[in-house]
Write an enzyme that holds these catalytic residues in place. Sequence first.
Site, PDB file in Angstrom:
ATOM      1  N   GLU A  18       0.836  -1.188   0.000  1.00 21.53           N
ATOM      2  CA  GLU A  18       0.000   0.000   0.000  1.00 21.53           C
ATOM      3  C   GLU A  18       0.875   1.243   0.000  1.00 21.53           C
ATOM      4  O   GLU A  18       2.009   1.231   0.463  1.00 21.53           O
ATOM      5  CB  GLU A  18      -0.918  -0.001   1.236  1.00 21.53           C
ATOM      6  CG  GLU A  18      -1.922  -1.151   1.238  1.00 21.53           C
ATOM      7  CD  GLU A  18      -2.835  -1.078   2.445  1.00 21.53           C
ATOM      8  OE1 GLU A  18      -2.639  -0.166   3.259  1.00 21.53           O
ATOM      9  OE2 GLU A  18      -3.723  -1.928   2.569  1.00 21.53           O
ATOM     10  N   TYR A  24       5.112   6.755  -0.055  1.00 20.35           N
ATOM     11  CA  TYR A  24       6.017   5.653   0.188  1.00 20.35           C
ATOM     12  C   TYR A  24       5.221   4.377   0.456  1.00 20.35           C
ATOM     13  O   TYR A  24       4.081   4.415   0.905  1.00 20.35           O
ATOM     14  CB  TYR A  24       6.941   5.936   1.385  1.00 20.35           C
ATOM     15  CG  TYR A  24       7.759   7.176   1.222  1.00 20.35           C
ATOM     16  CD1 TYR A  24       8.871   7.178   0.399  1.00 20.35           C
ATOM     17  CD2 TYR A  24       7.409   8.350   1.871  1.00 20.35           C
ATOM     18  CE1 TYR A  24       9.631   8.324   0.241  1.00 20.35           C
ATOM     19  CE2 TYR A  24       8.160   9.497   1.711  1.00 20.35           C
ATOM     20  CZ  TYR A  24       9.275   9.475   0.900  1.00 20.35           C
ATOM     21  OH  TYR A  24      10.022  10.607   0.740  1.00 20.35           O
ATOM     22  N   LYS A  25       5.863   3.260   0.187  1.00 20.18           N
ATOM     23  CA  LYS A  25       5.214   1.987   0.451  1.00 20.18           C
ATOM     24  C   LYS A  25       5.164   1.723   1.954  1.00 20.18           C
ATOM     25  O   LYS A  25       6.152   1.863   2.656  1.00 20.18           O
ATOM     26  CB  LYS A  25       5.977   0.849  -0.241  1.00 20.18           C
ATOM     27  CG  LYS A  25       5.941   0.906  -1.755  1.00 20.18           C
ATOM     28  CD  LYS A  25       6.717  -0.249  -2.349  1.00 20.18           C
ATOM     29  CE  LYS A  25       6.690  -0.192  -3.868  1.00 20.18           C
ATOM     30  NZ  LYS A  25       7.469  -1.303  -4.460  1.00 20.18           N
ATOM     31  N   THR A  26       4.013   1.332   2.436  1.00 25.41           N
ATOM     32  CA  THR A  26       3.862   1.004   3.844  1.00 25.41           C
ATOM     33  C   THR A  26       3.909  -0.508   3.993  1.00 25.41           C
ATOM     34  O   THR A  26       3.226  -1.235   3.277  1.00 25.41           O
ATOM     35  CB  THR A  26       2.528   1.531   4.390  1.00 25.41           C
ATOM     36  OG1 THR A  26       1.461   0.988   3.598  1.00 25.41           O
ATOM     37  CG2 THR A  26       2.478   3.045   4.301  1.00 25.41           C
TER      38      THR A  26
END
Length: 654
Positions: A18, A24-26
């Site tokens: 996500e 940024y990607k979590t």
Amino acid sequence: MADDNPYRGDEQIEEEEEIDESGYKTEKDAVLFAIEVSDSMLAPRPSSDSKKPAAESPTTAALKCAYHLMQQRIISNPHDMIGVLLYGTQASKFYDEDENSRGDLSYPHCYLFTDLGVPSAQEVKALRSLAQDDGEFQDILKASEERVSMANVLFCANQIFTSKAPNFLSRRLFIVTDNDDPHGNNKSLRCAATVRAKDLYDLGVTIELFPISRTDHEFDTTRFYDDIIYKASPSDPDALSYLQTDSKASPATGDGISLLNTLLSNINSRSVPRRAHFSNMPLELGPNFKISVSGYLLFKRQESARSSFIWLGGEKPQLVKGVTTQIADDTARTIEKWEIKKAYKFGGDQVTFTPEELKALRNFGDPVIRIIGFKSISALPFWANVKHPFFIYPSEEDFVGSTRIFSALQQTLLREKKAALVWLIARRNASPVLGAMLAGEEKVDDNGVQKFPPGMWIIPLPFADDVRQNPETTLNVAPEPLIDQMRDIVQQLQLPKAIYEPLKYPNPSLQWHYRILQALALDEDLPEKPEDKTVPRYRQINKRTGDYVLSWADELEKQYAKTSAAGSKSTLVKRGVKDRTSEAEDAAQKPNKKVKVDTNEQGVEDVVNAHYQKGSLSKLTVPVLKDFLNSHGRSAAGKKADLVERVEEFLETK
């Protein structure tokens, strides 16, 4: 490289990656605490701190660690899952929230106190009551007389992760115990536990041990736990290789209070959310020579973010769902999405582009880190840093052998004191960046917990347009006695070990915001004032530097008196003819400066028309352009280029 996790599919991987509001990607994390309940773990340990003389047991300290971690995650990482499993208890429980049994599975002496999931306020309250020993959950913390099987504990954890977090990339099992040999010489139980640990490893779950040494026995991981703990996870092989520390390096020893602090420090160090900036990025060392790396943003300013708006006008609070509608200015007609086009101004006209053309304009190539040269670290100025640095670490998913090549490059840069100049495109359609890739050494704290892993840092470098020239200043140097005494004051004000650690000084406004949310969610009393660790310790400063500051003030008065006395003796003398002649010669040698146009005498209208005929409107100042536009009823807002364009449009229509 094949993925060994059978529970991951293409659709599941899309759900895992996500993107947060910062772009940024979590990475969602699932943490399950497995805390042992035994006579030795429940035995209170006296405190050596005179301010906190109360004794505390290791089990209570571990529960408080889980409680504090749950407090932090419920606000800072609302998508993470946390659970608490007690083993070695007389009672046994393995139910979900609806109190429905999960099949016919039975795990003796395993009590699932908090099921693995996003923590709720009720679960936080229950865990706080258990940690504070309020009496409501006294029967749970009773040790069993029979020895618990670690194979059952690991199999129970396996079932919890499989049913509750099958798609999570990061799944970890925290084991807190003081028994380094739970099965003794029973080979069958040891083999069963080893098999269950291998099942967790194949599932992608990483086991992390928090050993507790007794006063009469040092915890020895070689007796049992070295056989069931693996150093990496098959689904995320590069993650724990730098986040995980050696279990022998940080045993939690001492009394209950110091035990709590050590365990909480260790858990926080292994529970910091990683902000993945890019994953499996090719690092080009030369033509047709690539390795795979992943990048993380380890330093990021934390801010209080509103996750949603709440409508309080009804009977119950409801989440507000925002809807954006674009309306035409002249007709108030709703504009459809296909009617909107993006354009750029060029030469007074608007040049429109299709979405495909805009993507092509922003496309500078595929994401890559390309080494274009090497420089000495001394050639890199301190101020050449415009963004947060990226930490990169090798990944074996795309190119096998990346770790060895990356390690060789990192050690060579450290040994030669060199920095690599790189061309970085972090993501698709991202702007290219020139950066300096520096090698970083591993750093640990006093407890042996890893603070910064060994790897490489990419520092974005500024372009020429980003660098501004400092204004010329003429500073008077202070006298030497004042400098010498001020040097003593600065030395007395240095931090311990001359190292500033940001983690010791949290943002007071952010902590106050979280504290208010916690009090409202858990029905606690609202705090009176925030805890601000950034406030200077005035008493300690006065104790260290009070005499030095007074001595420096006396010296300042003496130096001021000398300067004043020297200045009073000198008198102003009228300049002679020779002085005026030399100044005229110096002025003749200097280049001629631009003569400022007096618009009040000449008139704004005439000045603008004259420059328009010459094609030099850009040489006029912003106030002149604004006065001209205001006098003709035109808008005077915007930058200078916009003002010049409006003046040209007006004069062309005349």
